[in-house]
Structure formats: structure tokens, C-alpha cells
Design a protein around this motif. Sequence first.
Motif, PDB file in Angstrom:
ATOM      1  N   ARG A 243      -4.848   1.838  -0.133  1.00 31.22           N
ATOM      2  CA  ARG A 243      -4.788   2.412  -1.477  1.00 31.22           C
ATOM      3  C   ARG A 243      -3.412   2.125  -2.076  1.00 31.22           C
ATOM      4  N   PHE A 244      -3.392   1.908  -3.387  1.00 26.42           N
ATOM      5  CA  PHE A 244      -2.190   1.461  -4.076  1.00 26.42           C
ATOM      6  C   PHE A 244      -1.904   2.359  -5.277  1.00 26.42           C
TER       7      PHE A 244
ATOM      8  N   ALA B 258       0.817  -1.213   0.000  1.00 26.26           N
ATOM      9  CA  ALA B 258       0.000   0.000   0.000  1.00 26.26           C
ATOM     10  C   ALA B 258       0.852   1.265   0.000  1.00 26.26           C
ATOM     11  N   THR B 259       0.357   2.279  -0.704  1.00 24.05           N
ATOM     12  CA  THR B 259       0.978   3.600  -0.650  1.00 24.05           C
ATOM     13  C   THR B 259       0.283   4.472   0.400  1.00 24.05           C
TER      14      THR B 259
ATOM     15  N   PRO C 199      -8.526   0.357  -4.636  1.00 25.89           N
ATOM     16  CA  PRO C 199      -8.469   0.314  -3.170  1.00 25.89           C
ATOM     17  C   PRO C 199      -9.123  -0.950  -2.633  1.00 25.89           C
ATOM     18  N   ILE C 200      -8.701  -1.345  -1.432  1.00 26.32           N
ATOM     19  CA  ILE C 200      -9.265  -2.520  -0.767  1.00 26.32           C
ATOM     20  C   ILE C 200      -9.689  -2.138   0.646  1.00 26.32           C
ATOM     21  N   ILE C 201     -10.879  -2.593   1.036  1.00 25.69           N
ATOM     22  CA  ILE C 201     -11.387  -2.401   2.388  1.00 25.69           C
ATOM     23  C   ILE C 201     -11.180  -3.695   3.158  1.00 25.69           C
TER      24      ILE C 201
ATOM     25  N   ILE D  39       1.759   6.591   3.473  1.00 25.39           N
ATOM     26  CA  ILE D  39       0.985   7.506   4.305  1.00 25.39           C
ATOM     27  C   ILE D  39       0.069   6.670   5.180  1.00 25.39           C
ATOM     28  N   PHE D  40       0.165   6.862   6.484  1.00 22.08           N
ATOM     29  CA  PHE D  40      -0.656   6.102   7.417  1.00 22.08           C
ATOM     30  C   PHE D  40      -1.471   7.072   8.247  1.00 22.08           C
ATOM     31  N   TRP D  41      -2.784   6.886   8.234  1.00 26.27           N
ATOM     32  CA  TRP D  41      -3.664   7.761   8.985  1.00 26.27           C
ATOM     33  C   TRP D  41      -4.524   6.887   9.887  1.00 26.27           C
TER      34      TRP D  41
END
Length: 282
Positions: A213-214, A100-101, A219-221, A154-156
Motif C-alpha cells: 500500500r502506498f 510502500a508505506t 495497492p498492488i498484490i 508498517i510491515f505485517w
Amino acid sequence: MTHVNVLDPGASPLDYYGFELRRHREAAGLTQRQLGDIVNYTGSLVGQIETARKLPTPEFSERVDAALGTGGLLSRLVALVMRSQQPAWFQQVAELEVRATEIYSFDTHMIHGLLQTRAYARAVLGALDQSRLDDRTAVRVARQKIFEKEKVPIFWAVLSESALYQEMGDRRTMREQLAHLLAFEDNPRINIQILPFSAGAHAGLQGSFDVYRFADDPPIIYTEGYGSGHPTANPDTVVDCSLRYDHLQASALSLRDSAELIRRLMEERYGEQHASDGGPVA
């Protein structure tokens, strides 16, 4: 003649690691004990790792790479070993974290695994199962190596305030955990917001979830149940959870106010208390 356990390097990443460790050690003309002395581990531990009976750690791998001049081989392999030791249902998710980005997480009752200290992770994993606890803790903590990549994702994280009150381990464990969260305060790529109790009804009442998100893939949930994980790229689910996440961020405290709440709880709830005679108590 000493019997040497013969490993099949194709059996698993752990077996392959042990095979390569032994091959490079023997090529260097060192016994297990001699290598252990060089890297400040016991020869017995070296032997257990060589025979796939013990998990190597990133620290062990870095020291042995330096001692044997392997060009970082074992440090690269240990990431594969750790991912292979994840529960089967979680291995796909661990791979998502690596690729993931951007990662957006919402957690209702505990700190996300990518933010857990070793002591906190150990308390969580040992709640019902004490078996192989050291190894399982090391595997969880190793996931955080993604924050050491050349390009950190990016990690939120949006954490429910209840996650700060749910005491995992003891008060010292919680104090260290909250201090660890504050260590990211000035890191623009790792962001932590607290969803306060005062937010009332909110968009995350159905439970925790992650959004991955990639660069080139949809995107994957990801949601999780007891002993099972549920990743999906269903467009409707992605749109719904992305909207929910936007609302959770809007309802959460700002980054600065979140840090202040964490700092206050760290001192008021988990700070060192003093007995009537003036001495500290645990």
C-alpha cells in the motif's frame, strides 16, 4: 606504467559506484591500499569494487564515506547498486518495497526475505545455485535497509507455522533466525503473527502473497512463481487478497502468543542439545 581500467559510469549503477569511489579516492591522494588500511579492508577489495568486479556493502560504503568525506554519496549509491543486482523479474518488486508505506505478507514455507538473517538467506539462495552466493546474499539482506528509513513502513507478516519447522541451513541458523524474529517483538511497526497448524483450512491455501500500500497510488498484490514475479493492481484481485489477509490475521495467533510459540520452538527444536557425556553437540 600501470594500466588503469577505464569504467563507463553510465553502464550500470555498479560501474557508476566504482567510478565515484575511484574519483574520490584519487582526489584524496590515496592509493587503493592506503584507503583499504584506513577503512579496514584490503586494497585488493577496494580495487575490485572500483572496477565493478565486486559488490560494495553498506558497511564498506559508510566507512569510505567517512574516510573520504563524500557526504554520504556512496551510502546513497549502494542502495541503487543493490537493487540493480536483483534478478530482472524481481527489480520491480524491490522498488515497491522501497516506496510502500505498508507491506502485508503471507508466507507458507519460509521466512519472508525482509526478515531473513544473512545465514538463513544464504541457505535459501544456495539450495540449487552456489554461484556468487556472497553477493546474492548481500543483495537480499540489503533490502532490509527500508527498516532504517526515517519513516519505517508498517510491515505485517503472517507466517505459517511450517516456516518455523522447515530447517534452512543447520540448527544454529534456525535458532538465530527465530531469535531475529523475536527481536521485533516490541517494535509496533514490524509485526509477526504465526498461523498455527491448528487453524486447519485457511484463506491462504492458494499460496504466499504480499500486499503493498502506498501514500498516493493504488495497492498492488504480488505473487511469485519459479523465476517470475506477478505484481497486479487489478481491483478485484486487491479486494480478494485483502479479504484473505484479514481472515489470515484473524486465524493466526496473537502477537504475544506468536512470540511465545517462536520462543518455545527456538529452545525445544533448535536449542543446544547435550551428549550423554554432558558436552554440547551441534
